[in-house]
Design a protein around this motif. Structure first.
Motif, PDB file in Angstrom:
ATOM      1  N   CYS A 246      31.238  29.966  31.401  1.00  0.00           N
ATOM      2  CA  CYS A 246      30.979  30.986  32.427  1.00  0.00           C
ATOM      3  C   CYS A 246      29.478  31.242  32.520  1.00  0.00           C
ATOM      4  N   VAL A 247      28.779  30.374  33.194  1.00  0.00           N
ATOM      5  CA  VAL A 247      27.326  30.499  33.335  1.00  0.00           C
ATOM      6  C   VAL A 247      27.023  31.100  34.703  1.00  0.00           C
ATOM      7  N   GLY A 248      26.695  32.403  34.737  1.00  0.00           N
ATOM      8  CA  GLY A 248      26.351  33.057  35.993  1.00  0.00           C
ATOM      9  C   GLY A 248      27.513  33.246  36.936  1.00  0.00           C
ATOM     10  N   ARG A 249      28.747  33.206  36.430  1.00  0.00           N
ATOM     11  CA  ARG A 249      29.922  33.389  37.281  1.00  0.00           C
ATOM     12  C   ARG A 249      30.613  34.708  36.966  1.00  0.00           C
ATOM     13  N   SER A 250      31.256  35.262  37.973  1.00  0.00           N
ATOM     14  CA  SER A 250      32.068  36.457  37.771  1.00  0.00           C
ATOM     15  C   SER A 250      33.535  36.113  37.630  1.00  0.00           C
ATOM     16  N   VAL A 251      33.874  34.821  37.709  1.00  0.00           N
ATOM     17  CA  VAL A 251      35.264  34.376  37.599  1.00  0.00           C
ATOM     18  C   VAL A 251      35.361  33.305  36.525  1.00  0.00           C
ATOM     19  N   HIS A 252      36.571  33.121  36.028  1.00  0.00           N
ATOM     20  CA  HIS A 252      36.849  32.033  35.102  1.00  0.00           C
ATOM     21  C   HIS A 252      37.311  30.819  35.912  1.00  0.00           C
ATOM     22  N   VAL A 253      36.814  29.635  35.531  1.00  0.00           N
ATOM     23  CA  VAL A 253      37.192  28.396  36.215  1.00  0.00           C
ATOM     24  C   VAL A 253      37.889  27.501  35.197  1.00  0.00           C
ATOM     25  N   LEU A 254      39.130  27.122  35.502  1.00  0.00           N
ATOM     26  CA  LEU A 254      39.931  26.308  34.607  1.00  0.00           C
ATOM     27  C   LEU A 254      40.453  25.100  35.367  1.00  0.00           C
ATOM     28  N   ALA A 255      40.597  23.992  34.672  1.00  0.00           N
ATOM     29  CA  ALA A 255      41.146  22.783  35.269  1.00  0.00           C
ATOM     30  C   ALA A 255      42.365  22.343  34.470  1.00  0.00           C
ATOM     31  N   THR A 256      43.408  21.926  35.179  1.00  0.00           N
ATOM     32  CA  THR A 256      44.632  21.449  34.530  1.00  0.00           C
ATOM     33  C   THR A 256      45.083  20.135  35.148  1.00  0.00           C
ATOM     34  N   VAL A 257      45.770  19.334  34.331  1.00  0.00           N
ATOM     35  CA  VAL A 257      46.264  18.024  34.752  1.00  0.00           C
ATOM     36  C   VAL A 257      47.780  18.009  34.601  1.00  0.00           C
ATOM     37  N   GLU A 258      48.466  17.603  35.659  1.00  0.00           N
ATOM     38  CA  GLU A 258      49.909  17.421  35.616  1.00  0.00           C
ATOM     39  C   GLU A 258      50.220  15.925  35.737  1.00  0.00           C
ATOM     40  N   GLU A 259      51.495  15.605  35.821  1.00  0.00           N
ATOM     41  CA  GLU A 259      51.881  14.196  35.910  1.00  0.00           C
ATOM     42  C   GLU A 259      51.765  13.729  37.362  1.00  0.00           C
ATOM     43  N   SER A 260      50.523  13.632  37.850  1.00  0.00           N
ATOM     44  CA  SER A 260      50.295  13.247  39.239  1.00  0.00           C
ATOM     45  C   SER A 260      48.865  12.745  39.371  1.00  0.00           C
ATOM     46  N   GLN A 261      48.472  12.435  40.614  1.00  0.00           N
ATOM     47  CA  GLN A 261      47.108  11.994  40.880  1.00  0.00           C
ATOM     48  C   GLN A 261      46.197  13.159  41.248  1.00  0.00           C
ATOM     49  N   TYR A 262      46.697  14.382  41.061  1.00  0.00           N
ATOM     50  CA  TYR A 262      45.921  15.568  41.423  1.00  0.00           C
ATOM     51  C   TYR A 262      45.496  16.347  40.176  1.00  0.00           C
ATOM     52  N   VAL A 263      44.377  17.035  40.309  1.00  0.00           N
ATOM     53  CA  VAL A 263      43.900  17.977  39.301  1.00  0.00           C
ATOM     54  C   VAL A 263      43.806  19.337  39.975  1.00  0.00           C
ATOM     55  N   ARG A 264      44.267  20.361  39.307  1.00  0.00           N
ATOM     56  CA  ARG A 264      44.160  21.712  39.871  1.00  0.00           C
ATOM     57  C   ARG A 264      42.970  22.435  39.250  1.00  0.00           C
ATOM     58  N   VAL A 265      42.195  23.107  40.107  1.00  0.00           N
ATOM     59  CA  VAL A 265      41.098  23.958  39.653  1.00  0.00           C
ATOM     60  C   VAL A 265      41.473  25.399  39.978  1.00  0.00           C
ATOM     61  N   HIS A 266      41.550  26.240  38.946  1.00  0.00           N
ATOM     62  CA  HIS A 266      41.996  27.622  39.076  1.00  0.00           C
ATOM     63  C   HIS A 266      40.802  28.556  38.900  1.00  0.00           C
ATOM     64  N   LEU A 267      40.664  29.534  39.783  1.00  0.00           N
ATOM     65  CA  LEU A 267      39.639  30.569  39.672  1.00  0.00           C
ATOM     66  C   LEU A 267      40.330  31.892  39.397  1.00  0.00           C
ATOM     67  N   LEU A 268      40.065  32.466  38.231  1.00  0.00           N
ATOM     68  CA  LEU A 268      40.730  33.697  37.810  1.00  0.00           C
ATOM     69  C   LEU A 268      39.710  34.807  37.626  1.00  0.00           C
ATOM     70  N   GLN A 269      40.116  36.024  37.978  1.00  0.00           N
ATOM     71  CA  GLN A 269      39.269  37.186  37.749  1.00  0.00           C
ATOM     72  C   GLN A 269      40.076  38.259  37.026  1.00  0.00           C
ATOM     73  N   ARG A 270      39.360  39.126  36.313  1.00  0.00           N
ATOM     74  CA  ARG A 270      40.037  40.180  35.555  1.00  0.00           C
ATOM     75  C   ARG A 270      40.453  41.311  36.497  1.00  0.00           C
ATOM     76  N   SER A 271      41.699  41.748  36.352  1.00  0.00           N
ATOM     77  CA  SER A 271      42.200  42.858  37.156  1.00  0.00           C
ATOM     78  C   SER A 271      41.989  44.169  36.409  1.00  0.00           C
ATOM     79  N   SER A 272      42.352  45.284  37.046  1.00  0.00           N
ATOM     80  CA  SER A 272      42.104  46.606  36.465  1.00  0.00           C
ATOM     81  C   SER A 272      42.898  46.850  35.196  1.00  0.00           C
ATOM     82  N   ASP A 273      44.039  46.175  35.037  1.00  0.00           N
ATOM     83  CA  ASP A 273      44.863  46.367  33.839  1.00  0.00           C
ATOM     84  C   ASP A 273      44.576  45.329  32.764  1.00  0.00           C
ATOM     85  N   ALA A 274      43.416  44.673  32.849  1.00  0.00           N
ATOM     86  CA  ALA A 274      42.942  43.689  31.861  1.00  0.00           C
ATOM     87  C   ALA A 274      43.673  42.363  31.953  1.00  0.00           C
ATOM     88  N   ALA A 275      44.605  42.224  32.896  1.00  0.00           N
ATOM     89  CA  ALA A 275      45.242  40.932  33.107  1.00  0.00           C
ATOM     90  C   ALA A 275      44.310  40.054  33.939  1.00  0.00           C
TER      91      ALA A 275
END
Length: 357
Positions: A246-275
């Motif tokens: 997390c260099v200079g970002r306000s969100v978390h960036v995660l990458a996941t691989v499934e059994e396919s030719q695609y990769v998912r990039v997820h952008l997550l932010q913290r909500s008010s209840d810490a989730a």
């Protein structure tokens, strides 16, 4: 076997380039053994290769940019089965790495500095500890970021992610089991783990397996020290995952691989209840023309993807497939992820694509 070896080799070369290394595809193996995984140290100057012949090899990058097998860096019989994954500890703790295997064990290795006149051994790397709590194959192992101390997470096919701490960071002989997370109830079990590298938030783990991928955070709710924070979008089993720095970002960036030719990039932010919740993502356009993008974004690699890895700054993502091709992706502002380089077997230099949004 060849495809697995090629994928690991391409991943090593592309990840090296993403870390600022020379943009060349290099084959480092000096034999026909199948390489199942490679892991770079923090500075990208050393790598460890996990092999199907039960051995481990350490390679060093010299000042001239050439990769050479480290002197006395071949650990034959490192395990009693295929060595599946490896991970380096932060260099503050010395030259230390861990390996995991289908033999249900995690092993900790440390480089031994010889004193002048000391008799040479066949290997510079000493086995410091072996962790044998798993009931099935240990599929991934990751050292925690430096601010959490010398801690290790190990995921296995029994569905558990086990956390170990080094009691003595000098001797490295004692690694008591501290916590166990029941992370995946499927027959596949845990396939991958990734730590949140940010030192400004509670410890978090991304754990993938047959049931998909879930973010876990250290908590103390109802006596449980670890609790789920977000179940990630997935269409099936997740086989690899990586958490970007997390260099200079306000969100978390995660990458996941499934059994396919695609990769998912997820952008997550913290909500008010810490989730954690999925952030809204817009194209970098004038406000009157702003277009909201899908989150997570699916990146089409072209072949089935097996590995993902971020560079040290979290600005480049590398994906590799079973054909030996690796692709480097970069984000266009805060918008789409674009394919910028392709490393393919048989080509000495990467092919630049520089896609247009």
């Amino acid at each position: 076997g060849r495809r697995t070896r090629a994928a690991a080799g391409a991943m090593a070369a592309a990840a090296g380039a993403a870390r600022g290394g020379p943009p060349e595809l290099r084959q480092l193996s000096d034999d026909d053994a199948v390489v199942l995984d490679v892991a770079f140290n923090l500075h990208g100057t050393r790598l460890v290769a996990c092999r199907a012949d039960y051995s481990v090899q350490v390679w060093d990058c010299g000042d001239d940019g050439e990769w050479r097998k480290a002197a006395w860096g071949n650990i034959t019989g490192a395990h009693s089965d295929r060595v599946l994954r490896a991970t380096w500890a932060h260099p503050e703790f010395g030259q230390v790495f861990a390996t995991c295997c289908a033999d249900k064990q995690v092993r900790i290795w440390e480089e031994h500095e010889r004193a002048p006149g000391e008799r040479k051994a066949l290997c510079n790397w000493q086995l410091k500890a072996q962790l044998s709590e798993s009931k099935r194959a240990v599929t991934d192992v990751k050292f925690a970021p430096r601010h959490l101390g010398l801690r290790l997470a190990a995921g296995s096919r029994d569905g558990l992610c086990r956390l170990y701490d080094a009691n003595d960071v000098v001797s490295l002989n004692y690694w008591p089991l501290q916590e166990t997370i029941f992370a995946d109830a499927s027959s596949t079990g845990v396939t991958c783990v990734a730590w949140n590298p940010s030192p400004f938030e509670p410890a978090m783990l991304l754990i993938g397996g047959g049931d998909g991928a879930t973010v876990w955070a250290m908590a103390d709710h109802g006596g449980r020290r670890w609790a789920t924070r977000r179940k990630l979008v997935a269409d099936g089993a997740v086989y690899d995952a990586a958490w970007a720095p997390c260099v200079g970002r306000s969100v978390h960036v995660l990458a996941t691989v499934e059994e396919s030719q695609y990769v998912r990039v997820h952008l997550l932010q913290r909500s008010s209840d810490a989730a954690l919740e999925y952030a809204r993502v817009f194209m970098d356009e004038p406000s009157s023309q702003r277009q909201e993008l899908a989150n997570p974004q699916s990146l089409e690699h072209g072949e089935r993807v097996w590995r993902v890895s971020w560079n040290a700054a979290g600005t480049a993502l590398v994906t590799s497939d079973e054909q030996g091709t690796a692709v480097v992706w970069r984000q266009h502002g805060m918008g789409r992820w674009l394919r910028v380089q392709v490393f393919a077997p048989g080509h000495e230099a990467p092919h630049a694509t520089y896609a247009v949004p």
